[in-house]
Design a protein around this motif. Structure first.
Motif, short mmCIF file in Angstrom:
data_model
loop_
_atom_site.label_atom_id
_atom_site.label_comp_id
_atom_site.label_asym_id
_atom_site.label_seq_id
_atom_site.Cartn_x
_atom_site.Cartn_y
_atom_site.Cartn_z
N LYS A 108 46.26 38.67 48.98
CA LYS A 108 45.70 37.97 50.15
C LYS A 108 44.58 37.02 49.73
CE LYS A 108 43.02 38.95 54.34
NZ LYS A 108 42.37 40.02 55.14
N GLU A 109 43.78 37.44 48.75
CA GLU A 109 42.65 36.62 48.29
C GLU A 109 43.09 35.49 47.36
OE1 GLU A 109 39.52 36.87 49.33
OE2 GLU A 109 40.03 38.55 50.64
N GLY A 110 44.32 35.53 46.86
CA GLY A 110 44.85 34.45 46.01
C GLY A 110 44.11 34.30 44.69
N ILE A 111 43.77 35.41 44.04
CA ILE A 111 42.95 35.35 42.83
C ILE A 111 43.81 35.17 41.56
CG2 ILE A 111 41.10 36.72 43.81
CD1 ILE A 111 42.25 39.16 42.35
N TYR A 112 43.17 34.62 40.51
CA TYR A 112 43.75 34.55 39.17
C TYR A 112 43.35 35.78 38.36
CZ TYR A 112 45.22 29.59 39.28
OH TYR A 112 45.85 28.40 39.55
N THR A 113 42.11 36.21 38.52
CA THR A 113 41.56 37.28 37.68
C THR A 113 40.86 38.33 38.53
OG1 THR A 113 39.36 36.31 37.36
CG2 THR A 113 41.11 35.58 35.85
N ILE A 114 40.73 39.51 37.97
CA ILE A 114 40.00 40.58 38.64
C ILE A 114 38.51 40.22 38.80
CG2 ILE A 114 39.36 43.01 38.53
CD1 ILE A 114 42.30 42.49 39.15
N PRO A 115 37.86 39.63 37.77
CA PRO A 115 36.47 39.20 37.98
C PRO A 115 36.31 38.20 39.12
CG PRO A 115 36.95 39.28 35.64
CD PRO A 115 38.26 39.49 36.36
N GLU A 116 37.32 37.38 39.36
CA GLU A 116 37.25 36.43 40.46
C GLU A 116 37.12 37.14 41.80
OE1 GLU A 116 39.96 32.81 42.42
OE2 GLU A 116 40.59 33.78 40.55
N PHE A 117 37.80 38.27 41.95
CA PHE A 117 37.67 39.06 43.17
C PHE A 117 36.25 39.59 43.32
CE2 PHE A 117 37.69 43.15 45.36
CZ PHE A 117 38.28 42.81 46.57
N PHE A 266 43.02 47.69 38.30
CA PHE A 266 41.93 46.76 38.04
C PHE A 266 41.87 46.33 36.58
CE2 PHE A 266 40.83 49.70 41.48
CZ PHE A 266 40.76 48.79 42.52
N ASN A 267 42.95 46.49 35.88
CA ASN A 267 43.05 46.06 34.48
C ASN A 267 43.81 44.74 34.46
OD1 ASN A 267 43.59 45.72 31.78
ND2 ASN A 267 44.12 47.84 31.41
N GLN A 268 43.16 43.68 34.04
CA GLN A 268 43.72 42.34 34.14
C GLN A 268 45.09 42.22 33.48
OE1 GLN A 268 42.44 39.66 35.76
NE2 GLN A 268 44.11 38.33 35.16
N TYR A 269 45.26 42.77 32.29
CA TYR A 269 46.51 42.50 31.59
C TYR A 269 47.68 43.32 32.14
CZ TYR A 269 46.61 46.58 28.33
OH TYR A 269 46.69 47.82 27.76
N MET A 379 39.08 30.83 33.18
CA MET A 379 38.80 30.69 34.60
C MET A 379 37.42 31.22 35.00
SD MET A 379 41.56 29.16 35.31
CE MET A 379 41.35 28.97 37.08
N ASP A 380 36.94 32.26 34.32
CA ASP A 380 35.68 32.89 34.74
C ASP A 380 34.47 32.51 33.89
OD1 ASP A 380 36.84 34.35 36.87
OD2 ASP A 380 37.61 35.82 35.45
N ILE A 381 34.71 31.99 32.70
CA ILE A 381 33.60 31.60 31.82
C ILE A 381 33.60 30.08 31.60
CG2 ILE A 381 32.51 31.90 29.57
CD1 ILE A 381 32.49 34.43 31.26
N TYR A 382 34.67 29.57 31.00
CA TYR A 382 34.69 28.15 30.63
C TYR A 382 34.62 27.23 31.87
CZ TYR A 382 36.12 23.78 28.42
OH TYR A 382 36.16 22.47 27.98
N LYS A 383 35.51 27.47 32.83
CA LYS A 383 35.54 26.62 34.02
C LYS A 383 34.28 26.80 34.87
CE LYS A 383 38.34 25.40 38.04
NZ LYS A 383 39.52 25.74 38.87
N GLU A 384 33.75 28.01 34.86
CA GLU A 384 32.59 28.31 35.71
C GLU A 384 31.29 27.76 35.14
OE1 GLU A 384 31.09 29.39 39.04
OE2 GLU A 384 33.00 30.43 38.69
#
Length: 543
Positions: A108-117, A266-269, A379-384
């Motif tokens: 529902k949140e449309g996330i790429y990564t768990i940290p994004e949530f 909650f494990n990304q991979y 997505m969470d480090i470089y882009k941010e």
């Protein structure tokens, strides 16, 4: 089984090379882009959100089954027995819980990564802390352990120096996964799962058949249970030497649920392939499909370890393997040699298939971890923080570069793990220092509207020293119990800090839940009931 140790023959090499060509070919084929098109971050990191349920389920299992299971869990089968299967069977229930109560929220949140949530529910600071933590965990624990255990298998079976084995596995994983991203990983995983399950079944069948002698497989199965009845107890007694690893009934009631819900939810991979589903319904069906396969895994990763234990402790069976029977012989101190030792004596052709299965387990997990590291870093480090306005092409290339660098680092660290005994238990224990706190943060973030960012940060920060306190103090407490108490401690911390620092109102970033989010199809519901029934029957038989 053969009566002497032989390296791979011509037929084995043909089978293995065919497997490698097929995997690389599929990976490169699905990675291609049409002329004039550029691969976007959604294409690279989430496979264009196009995965069907059967590819999701197969990919989850391929990512999950690695050298950690083939080598590490077989080692635990050798030293502990069937009780280690609790990790797999409880995971089946955990996958259903994740599919029903967690996955719909993420989609529902449309996330790429768990940290994004984490950023959406809490704040950017906590997201960054967890992103850095996960990258470190994947590189220094997961990647290194998979590389080490995989190289150990090749070293034992083929007498290949460990560094050469690590280099070979790394190159194989890079060739198809780094260029193609999650799409290449997921679609090749469909083939990888078939190969590793077939190879595992053949190893178990031939080992048991050998134990049965002229009377065959079914006689061998009876002899297996008679020769090592203590290896077929699911609930260990307090006087069992491995009670600290699997603390009796507490396995069913405590920390193993924490481990499984964290790992599959909650494990990304693991969860990343579900985030790439065509729809929520497809994602849920994929997790249920993976849950059914989970019930089969002890046959291919635990039973071979038990069979090795029986053979090693029976002088007649051991002598029947010939003059090389004691070469790389497993023991309680070096239990992780059980599966590679057994594989040495497989017939020509089967050995090549099992070698392909081991490789499939290793490279599929490596590829999944590399893709997740790339996703989180990009997505969470470089882009941010580094290049917020970077183009899609740059972000994809950064992802590829970060995956390669992380694998190089892990390759140099992996040989340092050579002094491990049961690597599977080691990995579970040290991951368990941090997973309870993270699970508490996510569950309260989803289901408790008053949870605050400050409460979550304090919960995560305090959970690790509390876990270390339980581990280092002379309590004699099993680490699964430590995980449960750390989880409960973190929940209390989040409650106290959150209620102390708000006015009693719901947090502004609270997740709004409705009954619609948790509505599931009839097929999902029926399958879930079937999984619960199978679980209950297995424990009733092997109690």
């Amino acid at each position: 089984m053969n009566t002497e140790i032989i390296g791979l023959g011509i037929l084995d090499y043909v089978i293995f090379i065919t497997y490698a060509v097929v995997i690389i070919g599929i990976g490169l084929w699905v990675s291609r882009t049409k002329k004039g098109q550029t691969k976007t971050t959604e294409d690279y990191f989430l496979a264009g959100k196009s995965l069907p349920w059967w590819a999701i389920g197969a990919s989850i299992i391929a990512a999950n089954i690695s050298a950690e299971q083939f080598i590490g869990m077989s080692g635990s089968g050798f030293s502990i027995g069937l009780a280690i299967s609790a990790y797999e069977w409880i995971a089946a229930i955990g996958l259903v819980v994740v599919a029903k109560f967690i996955l719909p929220i993420f989609l529902k949140e449309g996330i790429y990564t768990i940290p994004e949530f984490v950023e959406k529910r809490y704040n950017k600071s906590l997201k960054t802390i967890l992103a850095i933590f996960w990258i470190g965990l994947f590189v220094f624990v997961n990647l290194t352990s998979v590389l080490y255990l995989g190289a150990l298998a090749l070293e034992t079976i083929l007498n290949v120096p460990m560094m050469y084995a690590i280099a070979g596995l790394s190159i194989f994983a890079i060739v198809y996964s780094v260029y193609g991203g999650l799409s290449a990983v997921a679609w090749t995983d469909v083939v990888q799962v078939f190969v590793l399950i077939l190879g595992g079944f053949l190893t178990a069948f031939l080992a048991i058949d050998y134990i049965g002698g002229e009377q065959g497989f079914f006689s061998g199965l009876g002899q297996l249970t008679q020769a090592a009845p203590e290896h077929f107890e699911m609930i260990l007694s307090k006087d069992h030497p491995q009670f600290e690893n699997l603390p009796g009934i507490a396995v069913l009631l405590g920390g193993l649920w924490v481990a499984n819900l964290y790992y599959f939810g909650f494990n990304q991979y693991i969860i990343q392939r579900a985030l790439a589903a065509k729809s929520t319904n497809e994602a849920q069906k994929g997790l249920v499909f993976a849950a059914f396969i989970k019930f089969l895994l002890p046959i291919i990763v635990v039973i071979p370890g038990i069979a090795a234990y029986v053979i090693v402790n029976d002088p007649a069976l051991l002598a029947g393997l010939g003059e090389y029977a004691t070469f790389n012989l497993p023991s309680f101190e070096q239990a992780d040699k059980a599966y590679p030792w057994l594989a040495q004596f497989l017939p020509a052709g089967v050995k090549g298939l099992v070698f392909a299965a081991l490789t499939a387990a290793i490279v599929s997990s490596l590829a999944s971890m590399l893709n997740s590291i790339a996703t989180i870093f990009t997505m969470d480090i470089y882009k941010e923080y580094i290049a917020p306005k970077a183009s899609q092409k740059v972000l994809v290339n950064v992802g590829r570069f970060s995956a390669i660098i992380s694998l190089i680092i892990a390759s140099f660290i992996a040989p340092l793990l050579k002094n491990l005994g049961q690597a599977f238990q080691y990995i579970q224990e040290y991951t368990g220092l941090v997973s309870p706190g993270i699970l508490a943060v996510f569950l309260l973030g989803i289901y408790w509207k008053k949870a605050t960012s400050k409460g979550a940060i304090w919960g995560v920060v305090l959970s690790i020293p509390f876990a270390l306190f339980l581990k280092l103090m002379p309590f004699g407490m099993p680490f699964l119990d430590q995980m449960l108490y750390t989880f409960l401690f973190t929940i209390v911390c989040i409650f106290v800090v959150s209620l102390t620092n708000n006015t009693g109102d719901d947090d502004p970033k609270a997740i709004i839940l409705t009954a619609k989010e948790f509505k599931t199809s009839a097929a999902f519901n029926i399958s879930s009931y079937a999984i619960f029934i199978i679980f209950a029957m297995l424990y009733a038989v092997f109690w």
